[in-house]
Design a protein around this motif. Structure first.
Motif, mmCIF file in Angstrom:
data_model
loop_
_atom_site.group_PDB
_atom_site.id
_atom_site.type_symbol
_atom_site.label_atom_id
_atom_site.label_comp_id
_atom_site.label_asym_id
_atom_site.label_seq_id
_atom_site.Cartn_x
_atom_site.Cartn_y
_atom_site.Cartn_z
ATOM 1 N N THR A 103 0.825 -1.210 0.000
ATOM 2 C CA THR A 103 0.000 0.000 0.000
ATOM 3 C C THR A 103 0.860 1.261 0.000
ATOM 4 N N GLU A 104 2.094 1.142 0.447
ATOM 5 C CA GLU A 104 3.012 2.285 0.474
ATOM 6 C C GLU A 104 3.318 2.821 -0.920
ATOM 7 N N VAL A 105 2.937 2.093 -1.966
ATOM 8 C CA VAL A 105 3.157 2.563 -3.327
ATOM 9 C C VAL A 105 2.555 3.954 -3.525
ATOM 10 N N GLY A 106 1.504 4.265 -2.803
ATOM 11 C CA GLY A 106 0.857 5.568 -2.906
ATOM 12 C C GLY A 106 1.730 6.726 -2.460
ATOM 13 N N MET A 107 2.829 6.440 -1.789
ATOM 14 C CA MET A 107 3.750 7.486 -1.326
ATOM 15 C C MET A 107 4.621 8.025 -2.462
ATOM 16 N N LEU A 108 4.668 7.323 -3.584
ATOM 17 C CA LEU A 108 5.537 7.723 -4.697
ATOM 18 C C LEU A 108 4.808 8.714 -5.602
ATOM 19 N N SER A 109 4.587 9.889 -5.107
ATOM 20 C CA SER A 109 3.733 10.873 -5.784
ATOM 21 C C SER A 109 4.300 11.354 -7.121
ATOM 22 N N GLN A 110 5.591 11.183 -7.367
ATOM 23 C CA GLN A 110 6.196 11.638 -8.623
ATOM 24 C C GLN A 110 6.307 10.525 -9.665
ATOM 25 N N LEU A 111 5.850 9.341 -9.323
ATOM 26 C CA LEU A 111 5.998 8.178 -10.194
ATOM 27 C C LEU A 111 5.209 8.350 -11.487
ATOM 28 N N THR A 112 5.877 8.132 -12.624
ATOM 29 C CA THR A 112 5.202 8.191 -13.914
ATOM 30 C C THR A 112 5.127 6.815 -14.577
ATOM 31 N N TRP A 113 6.010 5.887 -14.195
ATOM 32 C CA TRP A 113 6.033 4.556 -14.810
ATOM 33 C C TRP A 113 6.200 3.512 -13.730
ATOM 34 N N LEU A 114 5.298 2.536 -13.712
ATOM 35 C CA LEU A 114 5.360 1.441 -12.755
ATOM 36 C C LEU A 114 5.317 0.133 -13.529
ATOM 37 N N GLY A 115 6.437 -0.577 -13.544
ATOM 38 C CA GLY A 115 6.555 -1.818 -14.300
ATOM 39 C C GLY A 115 6.681 -3.022 -13.380
ATOM 40 N N LEU A 116 5.654 -3.839 -13.346
ATOM 41 C CA LEU A 116 5.614 -5.010 -12.464
ATOM 42 C C LEU A 116 5.343 -6.294 -13.240
ATOM 43 N N LEU A 117 5.431 -6.272 -14.549
ATOM 44 C CA LEU A 117 5.016 -7.413 -15.341
ATOM 45 C C LEU A 117 5.923 -8.624 -15.172
ATOM 46 N N SER A 118 5.328 -9.782 -15.375
ATOM 47 C CA SER A 118 6.027 -11.075 -15.342
ATOM 48 C C SER A 118 6.749 -11.320 -14.025
ATOM 49 N N ASN A 119 5.971 -11.336 -12.971
ATOM 50 C CA ASN A 119 6.459 -11.671 -11.644
ATOM 51 C C ASN A 119 5.507 -12.685 -11.026
ATOM 52 N N GLU A 120 5.527 -12.785 -9.726
ATOM 53 C CA GLU A 120 4.639 -13.701 -9.012
ATOM 54 C C GLU A 120 3.808 -12.936 -7.986
ATOM 55 N N LEU A 121 3.424 -11.712 -8.364
ATOM 56 C CA LEU A 121 2.615 -10.882 -7.474
ATOM 57 C C LEU A 121 1.204 -11.436 -7.381
ATOM 58 N N ARG A 122 0.633 -11.348 -6.196
ATOM 59 C CA ARG A 122 -0.726 -11.850 -5.979
ATOM 60 C C ARG A 122 -1.478 -10.849 -5.097
ATOM 61 N N GLY A 123 -2.761 -11.110 -4.940
ATOM 62 C CA GLY A 123 -3.581 -10.238 -4.102
ATOM 63 C C GLY A 123 -4.252 -9.162 -4.928
ATOM 64 N N PHE A 124 -4.749 -8.163 -4.233
ATOM 65 C CA PHE A 124 -5.517 -7.085 -4.842
ATOM 66 C C PHE A 124 -4.625 -5.924 -5.253
ATOM 67 N N LEU A 125 -5.112 -5.140 -6.199
ATOM 68 C CA LEU A 125 -4.465 -3.865 -6.495
ATOM 69 C C LEU A 125 -4.802 -2.917 -5.352
ATOM 70 N N PRO A 126 -3.810 -2.295 -4.731
ATOM 71 C CA PRO A 126 -4.123 -1.392 -3.624
ATOM 72 C C PRO A 126 -4.831 -0.126 -4.097
#
Length: 98
Positions: free
Chosen positions: A32-55
């Motif tokens: 959930t801390e991803v929301g702290m990255l207020s300047q983020l323009t690109w978030l690349g998480l593809l091809s991993n083993e992430l699970r659960g909900f999008l925060p």
């Protein structure tokens, strides 16, 4: 290849413009801390083993133009807060369990 969960300490870098862990073995959920990255323009998480909900905190990334999180095992529904991402031009959540 990187393995394990995303360390929450990375989210202390609040001036970070892009974050990519593409094609690794990242496990766990998107913190959930991803929301702290207020300047983020690109978030690349593809091809991993992430699970659960999008925060819901993803909706706080108002500068985000690209979110790529395909080929994981994310599930649930897409948060309505994602509608706040008015700069978003590319969203790929395919090949998950939505």
């Amino acid at each position: 290849h990187l393995k394990g969960s995303i360390p929450t300490e990375i989210f202390l870098a609040q001036d970070l413009g892009s974050f990519s862990v593409v094609v690794n073995q990242i496990t766990g959920s998107i913190p959930t801390e991803v929301g702290m990255l207020s300047q983020l323009t690109w978030l690349g998480l593809l091809s991993n083993e992430l699970r659960g909900f999008l925060p819901t905190e993803l909706g706080e990334l108002t500068q985000l133009t690209q979110l790529v999180a395909d080929y994981n095992t994310l599930s649930g529904s897409i948060p309505t807060e994602m509608g706040l991402l008015t700069e978003l031009t590319w969203l790929d959540l395919s090949n998950n369990k939505f």
